[in-house]
Motif scaffolding. Sequence first.
Motif, PDB file in Angstrom:
ATOM      1  N   CYS A  24       0.811  -1.218   0.000  1.00 54.52           N
ATOM      2  CA  CYS A  24       0.000   0.000   0.000  1.00 54.52           C
ATOM      3  C   CYS A  24       0.849   1.275   0.000  1.00 54.52           C
ATOM      4  O   CYS A  24       1.620   1.506   0.938  1.00 54.52           O
ATOM      5  N   SER A  25       0.678   2.125  -1.022  1.00 48.59           N
ATOM      6  CA  SER A  25       1.484   3.346  -1.130  1.00 48.59           C
ATOM      7  C   SER A  25       1.191   4.355  -0.024  1.00 48.59           C
ATOM      8  O   SER A  25       2.095   5.089   0.391  1.00 48.59           O
ATOM      9  N   TYR A  26      -0.042   4.436   0.470  1.00 49.79           N
ATOM     10  CA  TYR A  26      -0.351   5.337   1.590  1.00 49.79           C
ATOM     11  C   TYR A  26       0.425   4.882   2.834  1.00 49.79           C
ATOM     12  O   TYR A  26       0.934   5.704   3.596  1.00 49.79           O
ATOM     13  N   SER A  27       0.493   3.564   3.034  1.00 46.39           N
ATOM     14  CA  SER A  27       1.273   3.029   4.150  1.00 46.39           C
ATOM     15  C   SER A  27       2.753   3.369   3.962  1.00 46.39           C
ATOM     16  O   SER A  27       3.432   3.788   4.902  1.00 46.39           O
ATOM     17  N   SER A  28       3.266   3.221   2.730  1.00 47.51           N
ATOM     18  CA  SER A  28       4.672   3.533   2.454  1.00 47.51           C
ATOM     19  C   SER A  28       4.970   4.999   2.749  1.00 47.51           C
ATOM     20  O   SER A  28       6.016   5.318   3.317  1.00 47.51           O
ATOM     21  N   GLU A  29       4.076   5.881   2.350  1.00 43.59           N
ATOM     22  CA  GLU A  29       4.306   7.319   2.560  1.00 43.59           C
ATOM     23  C   GLU A  29       4.500   7.620   4.039  1.00 43.59           C
ATOM     24  O   GLU A  29       5.399   8.380   4.417  1.00 43.59           O
ATOM     25  N   VAL A  30       3.645   7.031   4.874  1.00 43.05           N
ATOM     26  CA  VAL A  30       3.731   7.274   6.317  1.00 43.05           C
ATOM     27  C   VAL A  30       5.016   6.689   6.892  1.00 43.05           C
ATOM     28  O   VAL A  30       5.715   7.337   7.675  1.00 43.05           O
ATOM     29  N   LYS A  31       5.352   5.476   6.500  1.00 44.82           N
ATOM     30  CA  LYS A  31       6.580   4.844   7.003  1.00 44.82           C
ATOM     31  C   LYS A  31       7.810   5.653   6.596  1.00 44.82           C
ATOM     32  O   LYS A  31       8.726   5.867   7.401  1.00 44.82           O
ATOM     33  N   THR A  32       7.820   6.099   5.339  1.00 41.06           N
ATOM     34  CA  THR A  32       8.936   6.898   4.832  1.00 41.06           C
ATOM     35  C   THR A  32       9.068   8.198   5.610  1.00 41.06           C
ATOM     36  O   THR A  32      10.176   8.600   5.993  1.00 41.06           O
ATOM     37  N   LEU A  33       7.929   8.874   5.847  1.00 40.46           N
ATOM     38  CA  LEU A  33       7.958  10.131   6.583  1.00 40.46           C
ATOM     39  C   LEU A  33       8.554   9.938   7.977  1.00 40.46           C
ATOM     40  O   LEU A  33       9.432  10.687   8.397  1.00 40.46           O
ATOM     41  N   PHE A  34       8.087   8.928   8.690  1.00 44.94           N
ATOM     42  CA  PHE A  34       8.599   8.685  10.042  1.00 44.94           C
ATOM     43  C   PHE A  34      10.088   8.389  10.040  1.00 44.94           C
ATOM     44  O   PHE A  34      10.832   8.879  10.885  1.00 44.94           O
ATOM     45  N   LYS A  35      10.528   7.599   9.050  1.00 44.37           N
ATOM     46  CA  LYS A  35      11.968   7.301   8.991  1.00 44.37           C
ATOM     47  C   LYS A  35      12.761   8.564   8.701  1.00 44.37           C
ATOM     48  O   LYS A  35      13.820   8.804   9.286  1.00 44.37           O
ATOM     49  N   LYS A  36      12.223   9.385   7.802  1.00 42.51           N
ATOM     50  CA  LYS A  36      12.896  10.655   7.470  1.00 42.51           C
ATOM     51  C   LYS A  36      13.015  11.539   8.695  1.00 42.51           C
ATOM     52  O   LYS A  36      14.000  12.249   8.882  1.00 42.51           O
ATOM     53  N   LEU A  37      12.003  11.478   9.582  1.00 41.73           N
ATOM     54  CA  LEU A  37      12.016  12.299  10.790  1.00 41.73           C
ATOM     55  C   LEU A  37      12.743  11.604  11.943  1.00 41.73           C
ATOM     56  O   LEU A  37      12.737  12.096  13.067  1.00 41.73           O
ATOM     57  N   GLY A  38      13.350  10.452  11.668  1.00 47.81           N
ATOM     58  CA  GLY A  38      14.105   9.736  12.692  1.00 47.81           C
ATOM     59  C   GLY A  38      13.243   9.107  13.765  1.00 47.81           C
ATOM     60  O   GLY A  38      13.698   8.876  14.887  1.00 47.81           O
ATOM     61  N   ALA A  39      11.989   8.802  13.437  1.00 48.82           N
ATOM     62  CA  ALA A  39      11.053   8.331  14.462  1.00 48.82           C
ATOM     63  C   ALA A  39      11.113   6.835  14.732  1.00 48.82           C
ATOM     64  O   ALA A  39      10.588   6.372  15.726  1.00 48.82           O
TER      65      ALA A  39
END
Lengths: 104, 104
Positions: A24-39
Amino acid sequence: SRLEETVKKTVAENPVVVYSKTWCSYSSEVKTLFKKLGAEPLVIELDEMGPQGPQLQKVLERLTGQHTVPNVFIGGQHIGGCTDTLKLYRKGELEPLLSEAKSK
Amino acid sequence: SRLEETVKKTVAENPVVVYSKTWCSYSSEVKTLFKKLGAEPLVIELDEMGPQGPQLQKVLERLTGQHTVPNVFIGGQHIGGCTDTLKLYRKGELEPLLSEAKSK
Ligand SMILES: N[C@@H](CCC(=O)N[C@@H](CS)C(=O)NCC(=O)O)C(=O)O
Ligand SMILES: N[C@@H](CCC(=O)N[C@@H](CS)C(=O)NCC(=O)O)C(=O)O
Ligand code: FES
């Protein structure tokens, strides 16, 4: 139910939790964002859990009113889906939530 | 193959075609955009076609190199997925393609 208790425990013990599906691309977007923010989110891929996946999705709906993925929790608090998370990010409200959750 | 010929015919005879899945937000975004632009796409929901769905998805991969949804065609031309379509829209290149395809 036992599965319900597992979910409550998971979101209480982990600062960032994302219930997701691998395709799911919506799921990917959220995971990517959190990783980018170091979460460093705990990611639970519902499509990789066999029959437990749909059961978990039902429990999440009971607990949060949301039957879709991604389903995001920060600091034990239900945040919502992809759109909700991105909205908070753009308003500058996501990162404060993340640091607060990390420091708990 | 027969399915391959069906796809080629479908995209040749319809100005806008979207191969989609009903539960997929990226697919919804594309369908919504086209409707907003008055494009009236032919939408084929791959998850509502029983075993033919995955077969169609394989044929599309063979024809376009793309195995994901949404899979978008305008005027018989393969456009790409959600991101590609939105990119064209923001560059102002989507609407000219749509009018050209409509007038064929
Ligand atoms: N606005 C929601 C949309 C959520 C949504 O529709 N998710 C889809 C996948 S993109 C879904 O869960 N469909 C049902 C399913 O996969 O079980 C968000 O931003 O998260
Ligand atoms: N960047 C592509 C992403 C496409 C993509 O990853 N699609 C997912 C659903 S959101 C997919 O097809 N997953 C495999 C499947 O559902 O069979 C786009 O914008 O369309
Ligand atoms: S399945 Fe396509 S965006 Fe979630």
